[in-house]
Design a protein around this motif. Structure first.
Motif, PDB file in Angstrom:
ATOM      1  N   GLU A  93      60.296  -1.317 -12.592  1.00  0.00           N
ATOM      2  CA  GLU A  93      59.303  -0.511 -12.231  1.00  0.00           C
ATOM      3  C   GLU A  93      58.089  -0.178 -12.990  1.00  0.00           C
ATOM      4  O   GLU A  93      57.177  -0.041 -12.694  1.00  0.00           O
ATOM      5  CB  GLU A  93      59.906   0.954 -11.703  1.00  0.00           C
ATOM      6  N   PRO A  98      60.039  -3.112  -7.005  1.00  0.00           N
ATOM      7  CA  PRO A  98      61.080  -1.977  -6.674  1.00  0.00           C
ATOM      8  C   PRO A  98      62.400  -1.712  -7.159  1.00  0.00           C
ATOM      9  O   PRO A  98      63.304  -2.223  -6.233  1.00  0.00           O
ATOM     10  CB  PRO A  98      60.728  -2.293  -5.141  1.00  0.00           C
ATOM     11  N   GLN A 174      65.386  -1.012  -5.175  1.00  0.00           N
ATOM     12  CA  GLN A 174      65.505   0.273  -4.528  1.00  0.00           C
ATOM     13  C   GLN A 174      65.421   0.113  -2.892  1.00  0.00           C
ATOM     14  O   GLN A 174      65.368  -0.873  -2.183  1.00  0.00           O
ATOM     15  CB  GLN A 174      64.239   0.982  -4.886  1.00  0.00           C
TER      16      GLN A 174
END
Length: 346
Positions: A93, A98, A174
């Motif tokens: 990140e 992601p 994610q």
């Protein structure tokens, strides 16, 4: 009213079931690509190993991602002894990804479980031997453009590496990217025909694709991540500034990738081939040692994004072919401010 709420609940519940079923289908049934050729055996020759080493270090960028880098030193060199062991921790990140993506161990410790056909498939399609997809920070879509001989050479070289015991964690993506990633891999199709190096424009285009130059030098839509139309190699990709602890600098700061189209004012249109080659020659030999200085990133010293030291290992002939190709692409007038330094604490 109770009946309306009841039917509303039924509709919402049905939609949730449909959505859940869609997610389960995508994760369990995709990606779908052709099976690996389990009959394939790639012959290892000295010529292939030499070519594979050259490509892995200096063109395709395998060494740069699958080793541990010293990010506090200008040019972010590979830490000696970590070559191809995988596990570089910075793909997360902090730089806009992601989740956490760990480049895999490319030594025989990990690759011994792969057949040659499975290696060809994962490099060209991004689908592992267990059917799971790779996140496309691994540029398998670019590697699909490699000729058969070049890809076989890279595999022969990786098979020749000394074994390094290093178990690399799995990616932690994610939501919803951990689902979307299953829809990205596609069949790569047949290998492209052999490239004639004397056709310098065509060969330069081939090297640009293999080197994934577009991933950094072509700006993309922040939502879809698709390349912006009319902005091929026009620069502008932003990366947050990290400090010496590889944390986002508290004062902010942004680094940007330059425009390498032949625009005369904002790109490299005014560069001669000699100037282009000199930019890379400045990162070789004794000059390279002088470049590898430790920077005080906490104080906002500029760290070049471009992995000059790796690409400087290309021959002048190959770099010259890249220059010849770049002269043929449409110029884009797109000024890029290379560095907004972090603000100093008051």
């Amino acid at each position: 009213m109770k009946r309306l709420l009841k039917w509303l609940g039924v509709i919402i519940g049905s939609l949730c079931l449909i959505a859940l079923g869609s997610v389960i289908y995508v994760v369990s049934a995709l990606p779908v690509v052709a099976a690996a050729d389990q009959t394939l055996t790639i012959e290892s020759t000295p010529e292939r190993i030499r070519r594979g080493e050259y490509l892995a270090y200096h063109v395709a960028g395998c060494a740069g991602c699958h080793s541990i880098r010293d990010w506090n030193v200008k040019g972010h060199p590979i830490k000696p002894g970590t070559e191809f062991q995988g596990g570089e921790p910075t793909f997360d990140e902090r730089i806009g990804l992601p989740g956490q993506v760990y480049p895999k161990n490319l030594t025989p410790y990990n690759l011994k479980q792969y057949s040659d056909g499975e290696l060809v498939r994962v490099i060209r399609t991004g689908v592992r031997r267990d059917g799971q997809p790779l996140f496309p920070v691994m540029p398998y879509q670019a590697y699909a453009s490699m000729t058969q001989e070049d890809l076989y050479s890279v595999i022969a070289y990786l098979r020749s590496l000394p074994t390094k015991v290093n178990d690399v964690p799995e990616h932690r993506l994610q939501w919803p990217v951990n689902v979307i990633v299953h829809t990205i891999p596609k069949d790569a199709g047949p290998f492209p025909p052999p490239i004639d190096p004397t056709n310098t424009v065509g060969y330069g285009q081939y090297l640009v694709k293999m080197g994934s130059c577009t991933d950094c030098h072509t700006p993309a839509d922040p939502q879809s991540h698709e390349p912006l139309p009319g902005m091929y190699l026009a620069g502008g990709l932003e990366l947050p500034y990290l400090n010496n602890k590889l944390q986002r600098h508290p004062g902010g700061g942004v680094m940007r990738v330059p425009n390498i189209t032949p625009d005369l004012t904002t790109g490299i249109g005014s560069w001669t081939k000699e100037a282009f080659l000199e930019r890379f020659a400045d990162w070789r030999g004794d000059k390279l040692a002088a470049k590898h200085v430790r920077l005080d990133l906490d104080r906002g010293e500029y760290m070049p994004i471009m992995p000059y030291a790796a690409f400087a290992g290309m021959t002048d002939g190959d770099l010259g072919a890249i220059y010849d190709y770049l002269r043929t692409i449409p110029p884009v007038n797109h000024g890029v401010v290379r560095f907004d330094p972090p603000k100093r604490a008051e």
